[in-house]
Design an enzyme around this catalytic site. Structure first.
Site, PDB file in Angstrom:
ATOM      1  N   LEU A  20     -21.267   1.994  -3.860  1.00  0.00           N
ATOM      2  CA  LEU A  20     -22.445   1.788  -2.934  1.00  0.00           C
ATOM      3  C   LEU A  20     -22.773   3.395  -2.207  1.00  0.00           C
ATOM      4  O   LEU A  20     -23.849   3.410  -1.854  1.00  0.00           O
ATOM      5  CB  LEU A  20     -22.523   0.874  -1.994  1.00  0.00           C
ATOM      6  CG  LEU A  20     -22.868  -0.625  -2.371  1.00  0.00           C
ATOM      7  CD1 LEU A  20     -22.268  -1.613  -1.390  1.00  0.00           C
ATOM      8  CD2 LEU A  20     -24.191  -0.986  -3.043  1.00  0.00           C
ATOM      9  N   GLY A  47     -22.977   5.802  -3.963  1.00  0.00           N
ATOM     10  CA  GLY A  47     -23.621   6.545  -4.915  1.00  0.00           C
ATOM     11  C   GLY A  47     -23.143   7.584  -5.573  1.00  0.00           C
ATOM     12  O   GLY A  47     -23.547   8.332  -6.484  1.00  0.00           O
ATOM     13  N   LYS A  48     -21.711   7.724  -5.365  1.00  0.00           N
ATOM     14  CA  LYS A  48     -20.989   9.266  -5.664  1.00  0.00           C
ATOM     15  C   LYS A  48     -20.569   9.110  -7.316  1.00  0.00           C
ATOM     16  O   LYS A  48     -20.148  10.120  -7.885  1.00  0.00           O
ATOM     17  CB  LYS A  48     -19.738   9.443  -4.968  1.00  0.00           C
ATOM     18  CG  LYS A  48     -18.838   8.068  -5.183  1.00  0.00           C
ATOM     19  CD  LYS A  48     -17.512   8.753  -4.089  1.00  0.00           C
ATOM     20  CE  LYS A  48     -16.434   7.620  -4.119  1.00  0.00           C
ATOM     21  NZ  LYS A  48     -15.393   7.789  -3.108  1.00  0.00           N
ATOM     22  N   LEU A  94     -18.142  -1.289   0.511  1.00  0.00           N
ATOM     23  CA  LEU A  94     -18.907  -0.237  -0.147  1.00  0.00           C
ATOM     24  C   LEU A  94     -18.580  -0.488  -1.869  1.00  0.00           C
ATOM     25  O   LEU A  94     -18.884   0.622  -2.375  1.00  0.00           O
ATOM     26  CB  LEU A  94     -18.430   1.181   0.383  1.00  0.00           C
ATOM     27  CG  LEU A  94     -18.665   1.530   1.676  1.00  0.00           C
ATOM     28  CD1 LEU A  94     -18.144   2.774   2.037  1.00  0.00           C
ATOM     29  CD2 LEU A  94     -20.241   1.468   1.970  1.00  0.00           C
ATOM     30  N   GLY A 128     -16.560   1.951  -3.318  1.00  0.00           N
ATOM     31  CA  GLY A 128     -17.168   3.510  -3.393  1.00  0.00           C
ATOM     32  C   GLY A 128     -18.396   3.521  -4.329  1.00  0.00           C
ATOM     33  O   GLY A 128     -19.244   4.376  -4.237  1.00  0.00           O
ATOM     34  N   TYR A 171       0.734  -1.278   0.075  1.00  0.00           N
ATOM     35  CA  TYR A 171       0.084  -0.028   0.016  1.00  0.00           C
ATOM     36  C   TYR A 171       0.927   1.183  -0.062  1.00  0.00           C
ATOM     37  O   TYR A 171       1.912   1.111   0.587  1.00  0.00           O
ATOM     38  CB  TYR A 171      -0.779  -0.034   1.079  1.00  0.00           C
ATOM     39  CG  TYR A 171      -2.129  -0.776   1.219  1.00  0.00           C
ATOM     40  CD1 TYR A 171      -2.258  -1.686   0.093  1.00  0.00           C
ATOM     41  CD2 TYR A 171      -2.900  -1.051   2.371  1.00  0.00           C
ATOM     42  CE1 TYR A 171      -3.256  -2.614   0.172  1.00  0.00           C
ATOM     43  CE2 TYR A 171      -3.848  -1.971   2.346  1.00  0.00           C
ATOM     44  CZ  TYR A 171      -4.161  -2.770   1.148  1.00  0.00           C
ATOM     45  OH  TYR A 171      -5.274  -3.771   1.226  1.00  0.00           O
ATOM     46  N   SER A 229     -13.503  -3.872   0.724  1.00  0.00           N
ATOM     47  CA  SER A 229     -14.483  -3.315  -0.435  1.00  0.00           C
ATOM     48  C   SER A 229     -16.113  -3.553   0.068  1.00  0.00           C
ATOM     49  O   SER A 229     -16.675  -3.632  -0.845  1.00  0.00           O
ATOM     50  CB  SER A 229     -14.345  -3.791  -1.705  1.00  0.00           C
ATOM     51  OG  SER A 229     -12.980  -3.262  -1.990  1.00  0.00           O
TER      52      SER A 229
END
Length: 347
Positions: A243, A245-246, A238, A241, A53, A236
């Site tokens: 989920l 909605g962005k 979400l 990302g 990372y 993950s």
């Protein structure tokens, strides 16, 4: 914040785990440190990282920087005892660590020493193999997964020798527990069988992708988790990302993961956006925030040890942390099940 067992290790971790893969690329060291402070303030005691990372994007120049940021926080705060720290040994093919060499008994001490140095600690609470040498069906490879070229004898020999190397690290005090990532049901069963035969530490956890949009774990691995006390560390949750909605209606926020990584590792599909819209309808119907709905749903799963989420700003962090305080009513869960049946495997 609810605490949950880390397998049979006796270690307890928060139901939400602070992910770190944006620290050192999308996030500055100061922002990473602020996230740790806020998460601990809200009851989180679990931080997940990896030697490779940050990943937004992956580069040779930044490899290891996230561990360094966490290490600087540990040194400055003196709060090492307040966190359960998980990191990972990169697998075969990652060119920025050991020139892409596979995981071996010989690579384990070297990789651990590197992580300990960057993390500025004398031990790692949970040490994980990032992906199997033999390959994996994760990261959208499930659509064409074919294990027929695998060599079973080589795989078992590799598991035995690496478990024995891990046991030496346990004896040396550098790691407390062991876990896998991106593994299959067969693979996990073999790791457990060999550990119980005396080759080394028993795997406590399995870190695989899991969310409302990615539910491969619900079949064979769920049964293994429950019966063998191997908790899922869901990454993950979400869906990178989606989920939140962005990204709906063609939106592409500046500096977002999609702006950096393009197709979100194969998650960007028309059916994914349709599924997100359907889950947002459920959230709106029940007066819930979609981010908190997605995370709170993960926490209802019987095999979940912790859900690993990441944030790039404090508003995102606070919103996600609020999921720990939400109890989903039976009618919400029923609507989520119906939505899953209507929008299965969207990527």
């Amino acid at each position: 914040m609810q605490k949950r067992p880390l397998g049979r290790t006796g270690i307890e971790v928060s139901a939400l785990c602070l992910g770190s893969m944006t620290w050192g690329s999308q996030n500055t060291p100061a922002e990473g440190h602020a996230q740790i402070d806020r998460a601990l303030e809200r009851g989180v005691n679990f931080i997940d990282t990896a030697e490779m990372y940050p990943t937004t994007p992956i580069s040779a120049e930044t490899t290891g920087r996230t561990e360094e940021i966490i290490g600087d926080w540990i040194k400055a705060s003196g709060r090492r005892a307040d966190v359960i720290l998980a990191t990972k040994h990169s697998g075969k093919g990652f060119q920025h660590a050991r020139d892409g060499a596979p995981i071996t008994a010989g690579s384990i001490p070297q990789a651990i020493e590197g992580s300990l140095r960057r993390l500025k600690t004398d031990h790692i609470d949970l040490y994980q193999f990032h992906w199997p040498n033999r390959g994996s069906y994760m990261f959208r490879q499930n659509w064409a997964f074919d294990p027929s070229a695998q060599n079973r004898a080589e795989t078992i020999a590799h598991m035995e020798e690496t478990l024995e190397a891990l046991q030496r690290e346990v004896a040396r005090g550098t790691i407390r527990a062991f876990g896998l990532s991106n593994e299959s049901a067969w693979g996990m069963a073999q790791w457990l069988r060999l550990a119980e035969a005396g080759h080394g530490p028993r795997a406590a956890t399995l870190q695989n992708e899991y969310s409302l949009l990615c539910r491969l774990y619900d079949t064979d691995l769920a049964e293994l988790s429950v019966n063998e006390d191997v908790g899922l560390l869901a990454f993950s949750p979400l869906a990178a990302g989606l989920l939140s909605g962005k990204y709906q209606h063609g939106a592409l926020p500046t500096g977002s993961r999609m702006a950096i990584n393009g197709d979100l590792g194969g998650r960007k599909t028309p059916r994914a956006f349709e599924a997100v819209a359907a889950y947002h309808d459920v959230a709106q119907k029940h007066g819930l925030d979609p981010v908190q709905l997605a995370l709170a749903w993960c926490l209802t799963r019987p095999f979940l040890a912790s859900a690993i989420f990441g944030a790039t700003d404090m508003n995102q962090l606070d919103l996600a942390l609020g999921a720990a305080d939400i109890t989903l009513a039976p009618e919400v869960l029923s609507d989520l099940d119906a939505t899953h049946k209507a929008h299965p495997m969207p990527f």
